[in-house]
Scaffold this motif. Structure first.
Motif, PDB file in Angstrom:
ATOM      1  N   TRP A 112       0.830  -1.202   0.000  1.00  0.00           N
ATOM      2  CA  TRP A 112       0.000   0.000   0.000  1.00  0.00           C
ATOM      3  C   TRP A 112       0.866   1.255   0.000  1.00  0.00           C
ATOM      4  O   TRP A 112       0.570   2.218  -0.713  1.00  0.00           O
ATOM      5  CB  TRP A 112      -0.933   0.024   1.201  1.00  0.00           C
ATOM      6  CG  TRP A 112      -1.974  -1.064   1.221  1.00  0.00           C
ATOM      7  CD1 TRP A 112      -2.350  -1.885   0.195  1.00  0.00           C
ATOM      8  CD2 TRP A 112      -2.761  -1.448   2.329  1.00  0.00           C
ATOM      9  NE1 TRP A 112      -3.331  -2.754   0.611  1.00  0.00           N
ATOM     10  CE2 TRP A 112      -3.603  -2.509   1.914  1.00  0.00           C
ATOM     11  CE3 TRP A 112      -2.845  -1.015   3.648  1.00  0.00           C
ATOM     12  CZ2 TRP A 112      -4.520  -3.130   2.761  1.00  0.00           C
ATOM     13  CZ3 TRP A 112      -3.752  -1.629   4.491  1.00  0.00           C
ATOM     14  CH2 TRP A 112      -4.574  -2.672   4.051  1.00  0.00           C
ATOM     15  N   VAL A 116       0.695   4.067  -2.854  1.00  0.00           N
ATOM     16  CA  VAL A 116       0.308   5.444  -2.522  1.00  0.00           C
ATOM     17  C   VAL A 116       1.405   6.419  -2.939  1.00  0.00           C
ATOM     18  O   VAL A 116       1.124   7.519  -3.421  1.00  0.00           O
ATOM     19  CB  VAL A 116      -0.045   5.564  -1.021  1.00  0.00           C
ATOM     20  CG1 VAL A 116      -0.203   7.019  -0.615  1.00  0.00           C
ATOM     21  CG2 VAL A 116      -1.328   4.792  -0.711  1.00  0.00           C
ATOM     22  N   ARG A 132      -3.805  14.518   0.590  1.00  0.00           N
ATOM     23  CA  ARG A 132      -4.581  13.414   1.172  1.00  0.00           C
ATOM     24  C   ARG A 132      -3.812  12.099   1.060  1.00  0.00           C
ATOM     25  O   ARG A 132      -3.750  11.307   2.003  1.00  0.00           O
ATOM     26  CB  ARG A 132      -5.943  13.319   0.486  1.00  0.00           C
ATOM     27  CG  ARG A 132      -6.873  12.323   1.084  1.00  0.00           C
ATOM     28  CD  ARG A 132      -8.305  12.441   0.549  1.00  0.00           C
ATOM     29  NE  ARG A 132      -8.390  12.652  -0.883  1.00  0.00           N
ATOM     30  CZ  ARG A 132      -8.673  13.830  -1.474  1.00  0.00           C
ATOM     31  NH1 ARG A 132      -8.904  14.904  -0.747  1.00  0.00           N
ATOM     32  NH2 ARG A 132      -8.745  13.911  -2.779  1.00  0.00           N
ATOM     33  N   LEU A 133      -3.181  11.875  -0.092  1.00  0.00           N
ATOM     34  CA  LEU A 133      -2.391  10.657  -0.267  1.00  0.00           C
ATOM     35  C   LEU A 133      -1.140  10.658   0.618  1.00  0.00           C
ATOM     36  O   LEU A 133      -0.729   9.609   1.121  1.00  0.00           O
ATOM     37  CB  LEU A 133      -2.012  10.471  -1.733  1.00  0.00           C
ATOM     38  CG  LEU A 133      -3.165  10.057  -2.649  1.00  0.00           C
ATOM     39  CD1 LEU A 133      -2.741  10.121  -4.111  1.00  0.00           C
ATOM     40  CD2 LEU A 133      -3.668   8.673  -2.292  1.00  0.00           C
ATOM     41  N   THR A 136      -2.235   9.574   3.919  1.00  0.00           N
ATOM     42  CA  THR A 136      -2.460   8.134   3.866  1.00  0.00           C
ATOM     43  C   THR A 136      -1.132   7.392   3.958  1.00  0.00           C
ATOM     44  O   THR A 136      -0.983   6.443   4.733  1.00  0.00           O
ATOM     45  CB  THR A 136      -3.203   7.759   2.568  1.00  0.00           C
ATOM     46  OG1 THR A 136      -4.456   8.437   2.543  1.00  0.00           O
ATOM     47  CG2 THR A 136      -3.416   6.264   2.451  1.00  0.00           C
ATOM     48  N   ARG A 137      -0.147   7.824   3.180  1.00  0.00           N
ATOM     49  CA  ARG A 137       1.191   7.210   3.225  1.00  0.00           C
ATOM     50  C   ARG A 137       1.789   7.321   4.621  1.00  0.00           C
ATOM     51  O   ARG A 137       2.316   6.353   5.161  1.00  0.00           O
ATOM     52  CB  ARG A 137       2.117   7.884   2.213  1.00  0.00           C
ATOM     53  CG  ARG A 137       3.521   7.270   2.199  1.00  0.00           C
ATOM     54  CD  ARG A 137       4.618   8.248   1.816  1.00  0.00           C
ATOM     55  NE  ARG A 137       4.573   9.445   2.637  1.00  0.00           N
ATOM     56  CZ  ARG A 137       4.788  10.678   2.155  1.00  0.00           C
ATOM     57  NH1 ARG A 137       5.082  10.884   0.900  1.00  0.00           N
ATOM     58  NH2 ARG A 137       4.735  11.719   2.968  1.00  0.00           N
TER      59      ARG A 137
END
Length: 160
Positions: A112, A116, A132-133, A136-137
């Motif tokens: 993942w 990402v 946003r990514l 997430t990362r």
């Protein structure tokens, strides 16, 4: 000297637990039949049931059992076993199920993170999607960092 006699198994209470726990799993996004089958396997004393046992206990069709156990075996939450000379398959959940599942999840998290990172480059790191990514990362990388500590701190319970 013997210890106290364990309380008798209350099959009606077990059936209520199976349905309630399955509902919680369904609310979390699991398919309904695999949720019921999984809860039934967890609640069985030895962690195993045959397809016929599952159909009887859950009052579902053999086709529903087949689809549900296929889902559970595909995602690694149950295994299919057959004793030498036996004619029936048994479906099992292991006692260390959650530990093993978490260890497999660690590998997924690595994939993942990489994906990402590619997404950040694709959308641009300065865009709202890039931000946003990145969050997430960062979260996935945090999990990668903390999982080994979490696993090291886990004390496996001794068998009864």
């Amino acid at each position: 000297m013997t210890g106290p006699t364990p309380p008798a198994r209350d099959e009606a209470a077990v059936a209520r637990f199976v349905e309630r726990f399955a509902l919680i799993l369904t609310d979390a996004g699991w398919p309904r039949m695999p949720s019921r089958i999984f809860a039934s396997l967890l609640a069985s004393d030895d962690g195993t049931r045959t397809a016929a046992d599952l159909a009887t206990h859950l009052q579902i069709s053999p086709a529903a059992v087949s689809g549900g156990v296929r889902y559970l075996t595909d995602i690694g939450l149950a295994t299919k076993e057959r004793s030498p000379g036996a004619r029936r398959d048994h479906y099992r959940v292991r006692d260390d199920l959650w530990f093993e599942t978490l260890m497999r999840r660690e590998q997924q998290i690595s994939r993942w993170v990489q994906s990402v990172k590619e997404g950040i480059q694709a959308v641009g790191p300065t865009t709202p999607a890039g931000h946003r990514l990145e969050l997430t990362r960062d979260f996935f990388e945090f999990l990668q960092t903390e999982l080994p500590t979490l696993v090291a701190n886990w004390q496996r319970p001794s068998p009864p």
